[in-house]
Write a protein that holds these residues in place. Structure first.
Motif, short mmCIF file in Angstrom:
data_model
loop_
_atom_site.label_atom_id
_atom_site.label_comp_id
_atom_site.label_asym_id
_atom_site.label_seq_id
_atom_site.Cartn_x
_atom_site.Cartn_y
_atom_site.Cartn_z
N UNK A 108 0.78 -1.25 0.00
CA UNK A 108 0.00 0.00 0.00
C UNK A 108 0.81 1.29 0.00
N UNK A 109 2.11 1.22 0.35
CA UNK A 109 2.93 2.43 0.29
C UNK A 109 3.53 2.51 -1.10
N UNK A 110 3.34 3.65 -1.76
CA UNK A 110 3.77 3.80 -3.14
C UNK A 110 4.93 4.79 -3.25
N UNK A 111 5.61 4.73 -4.37
CA UNK A 111 6.77 5.60 -4.57
C UNK A 111 6.37 7.05 -4.78
N UNK A 112 5.21 7.28 -5.36
CA UNK A 112 4.77 8.64 -5.61
C UNK A 112 3.80 9.12 -4.54
N UNK A 113 3.25 10.30 -4.78
CA UNK A 113 2.24 10.85 -3.87
C UNK A 113 0.91 10.24 -4.29
N UNK A 114 0.49 9.22 -3.60
CA UNK A 114 -0.70 8.47 -3.97
C UNK A 114 -1.32 7.90 -2.71
N UNK A 115 -2.63 7.71 -2.75
CA UNK A 115 -3.31 7.15 -1.59
C UNK A 115 -2.95 5.67 -1.43
N UNK A 116 -3.11 5.11 -0.23
CA UNK A 116 -2.68 3.73 0.02
C UNK A 116 -3.64 2.69 -0.53
N UNK A 117 -3.10 1.74 -1.25
CA UNK A 117 -3.87 0.61 -1.75
C UNK A 117 -2.89 -0.47 -2.18
N UNK A 118 -3.29 -1.72 -2.03
CA UNK A 118 -2.42 -2.85 -2.39
C UNK A 118 -2.93 -3.50 -3.67
N UNK A 119 -2.03 -3.71 -4.62
CA UNK A 119 -2.35 -4.33 -5.89
C UNK A 119 -1.49 -5.59 -6.03
N UNK A 120 -2.12 -6.73 -6.20
CA UNK A 120 -1.39 -7.99 -6.32
C UNK A 120 -1.63 -8.58 -7.71
N UNK A 121 -0.56 -8.68 -8.48
CA UNK A 121 -0.62 -9.15 -9.85
C UNK A 121 -0.19 -10.61 -9.91
N UNK A 136 5.24 -14.57 -16.87
CA UNK A 136 6.16 -13.64 -17.50
C UNK A 136 5.73 -12.21 -17.19
N UNK A 137 5.53 -11.41 -18.24
CA UNK A 137 5.06 -10.04 -18.06
C UNK A 137 3.54 -9.93 -18.16
N UNK A 138 2.87 -11.01 -18.57
CA UNK A 138 1.43 -10.95 -18.80
C UNK A 138 0.66 -11.17 -17.50
N UNK A 139 -0.30 -10.27 -17.25
CA UNK A 139 -1.13 -10.33 -16.04
C UNK A 139 -2.33 -11.23 -16.32
N UNK A 140 -2.45 -12.31 -15.52
CA UNK A 140 -3.63 -13.16 -15.63
C UNK A 140 -4.73 -12.71 -14.68
N UNK A 141 -4.35 -12.12 -13.58
CA UNK A 141 -5.35 -11.64 -12.63
C UNK A 141 -4.73 -10.55 -11.76
N UNK A 142 -5.51 -9.51 -11.51
CA UNK A 142 -5.13 -8.45 -10.57
C UNK A 142 -6.15 -8.41 -9.46
N UNK A 143 -5.69 -8.46 -8.23
CA UNK A 143 -6.59 -8.30 -7.09
C UNK A 143 -6.23 -7.01 -6.36
N UNK A 144 -7.25 -6.22 -6.09
CA UNK A 144 -7.06 -4.91 -5.47
C UNK A 144 -7.60 -4.95 -4.05
N UNK A 145 -6.74 -4.65 -3.10
CA UNK A 145 -7.15 -4.60 -1.69
C UNK A 145 -7.06 -3.15 -1.21
N UNK A 146 -8.20 -2.60 -0.84
CA UNK A 146 -8.25 -1.24 -0.33
C UNK A 146 -8.66 -1.28 1.14
N UNK A 147 -9.05 -0.14 1.68
CA UNK A 147 -9.49 -0.09 3.07
C UNK A 147 -8.47 0.46 4.03
N UNK A 148 -7.32 0.90 3.52
CA UNK A 148 -6.25 1.35 4.41
C UNK A 148 -6.53 2.69 5.07
#
Length: 497
Positions: free
Chosen positions: A142-155, A159-171
């Motif tokens: 949830x901590x990002x390199x830029x100025x952005x609100x907290x959220x976790x993204x799990x890819x 290889x480089x192709x994303x089969x599923x992205x799950x987004x966890x918010x609530x921080x």
């Protein structure tokens, strides 16, 4: 009150006695093609009727809002709507988290923002796992390199192709809905404007419309028109900021700099009217910021200068081969997926789904001066970029027409607002829908038999659209995520509340 976007029901008219009966009625409405605007619940603590109160709001095929209401026992189970109507999935998850009512058969029953008993359990979030010898997972936030609100993204990637992205918010869950019950409702406007800071006008207009309806108070047409002017300026500013971010993410520096500069021109004009660049103070109960003719002319001149430069930078973006190569075909959300997920706002319209409360549920300003609503068919990042460009053009044209023809500076009566002790209609449910920059901002207020507010429901359009970001990433490369995410430009705090 001449508005389809705000409605008040006596609760007895819409109340069902049995949860199964309530769910069946919801199922019938969804099966008939009605759109589920919101579904929510609350704990009823009074001795009169302890249990859980559940409310569903639909928009029927004629465009009218309809309500269903139910009182049921705690910890009950019911047959989930989601398997047959996927657009209900996020509402049923939130209902389960907030009330304990369990939707049996829900395929994705996970916390939305970790409320109540689930506070402190974020580390136990049940992430979906993709199996395969060469599958690997990449976690961002949830901590990002830029100025952005907290959220976790799990890819989940091959290889480089994303089969599923799950987004966890609530921080950054703040308990907004409970906070809104702690003070006099006539004094809530500054809190409402802080729920989602870049949509202060949309939120404050929805709040004021709902309270005014409960108080039986009608604002002047001039007041309503000034509210709509503030809302369209807010839309322009957010779309310009998003276009700047998209251009920056693909290193198109002319766009990044120019859109950012143009946004500044708009928010500075907003400050000259309301005293705040984000429109705080523009709208208050029973009134809105007055215009002088000097301010009206200033807005016309600002918008005319804005439009010249906006058209020029749009043509540079649309004609650039590098922009086309990066955005076309990236992050596609099909019309079918948008329909099934119940996407709203820009995200829906960019996928061909014509959902716009300014058209579907017009209030006075949009009845008197109808606004065009466009859609794109591609559903990709390119489509979401073009959708924002066209919506800005539409908003500017609408504003120039209103400011030149309507001249909303004069009011026949002085706007004094609502008194702090104004009574509210008892045992009633009020709902307001305002088409904010991201989509419909929904606010529902329920009063007791004594006319006291017992529940305040807030729903940001981001709640319905975050799953769209996850769908957009499927079969794309992980490096496409920043572009897809920015093309939706959803609110973290609007989801977390």
């Amino acid at each position: 009150m001449n508005s389809r976007a705000t409605k008040v029901w006596p609760l007895e008219q819409s109340r069902r006695k049995d949860l199964d009966q309530f769910v069946q009625a919801c199922r019938q409405r969804l099966g008939a093609g009605d759109r589920l605007v919101t579904l929510f619940g609350r704990q009823e603590e009074s001795n009169r009727m302890p249990g859980v109160v559940v409310t569903a709001i639909f928009q029927d095929e004629s465009g009218e809002l309809q309500a269903l209401h139910c009182l049921t026992d705690r910890d009950k189970q019911y047959s989930a709507l989601t398997p047959d109507f996927p657009a209900a999935h996020i509402f049923e998850r939130e209902l389960w988290e907030q009330t304990g009512l369990t939707p049996e058969g829900h395929p994705w029953l996970k916390p939305v923002r970790f409320e109540g008993k689930r506070q402190g359990q974020m580390a136990e979030y049940p992430f979906f796992s993709v199996r395969g010898q060469e599958i690997h997972e990449v976690g961002v936030g949830p901590i990002h390199a830029g100025v952005i609100e907290p959220g976790h993204f799990r890819f989940m990637c091959l290889g480089e192709q994303v089969h599923h992205l799950e987004i966890q918010l609530g921080y950054q869950h703040r308990g907004v809905e409970q906070l809104l019950l702690r003070r006099n409702p006539m004094l809530l406007a500054p809190v409402i404007e802080s729920i989602c800071g870049d949509s202060a006008v949309a939120y404050s207009w929805g709040f004021c419309a709902a309270i005014e309806a409960l108080a039986g108070y009608e604002v002047t047409p001039e007041c309503d028109m000034r509210r709509a002017i503030g809302l369209e300026l807010e839309r322009i500013a957010i779309h310009a900021a998003t276009l700047s971010g998209m251009a920056t993410d693909i290193a198109f520096l002319q766009g990044g700099g120019t859109y950012g500069r143009l946004r500044t021109a708009i928010i500075n004009a907003v400050q000259r009217v309301s005293g705040n660049r984000f429109g705080r103070g523009w709208i208050r109960l029973g009134k809105s910021k007055p215009f002088t003719d000097t301010l009206r002319v200033d807005l016309i001149q600002t918008l005319a200068a804005f439009l010249r430069d906006f058209d020029e930078i749009n043509q540079l973006m649309l004609s650039s081969q590098s922009v086309k190569a990066r955005l076309k075909g990236t992050g596609v959300v099909t019309r079918q997926a948008a329909d099934e997920l119940g996407l709203i706002g820009v995200a829906a319209r960019a996928s061909g789904r014509a959902v716009d409360a300014r058209v579907d549920l017009p209030n006075q300003p949009y009845q008197r001066f109808p606004i065009a609503s466009t859609v794109q068919e591609t559903g990709d990042c390119w489509g979401r970029m073009k959708q924002r460009m066209e919506e800005v053009d539409t908003s500017v044209a609408w504003l120039l027409k209103v400011l030149q023809e309507e001249k909303p500076t004069a009011a026949p009566t002085k706007e004094i607002g609502l008194a702090a002790n104004s009574p509210l209609k008892p045992d009633a449910l009020a709902i307001s829908v305002v088409e904010g920059p991201r989509g419909a901002v929904v606010q529902a207020i329920e009063t007791s038999q004594a006319g006291r507010i017992v529940h305040y429901k807030v729903q940001d359009p981001s709640l319905s659209n975050w799953f769209g970001v996850a769908m957009a990433l499927r079969d794309n490369e992980i490096s496409d995520f920043p572009i897809c995410n920015k093309s939706f430009d959803l609110s973290y705090c609007g989801n977390d509340l």
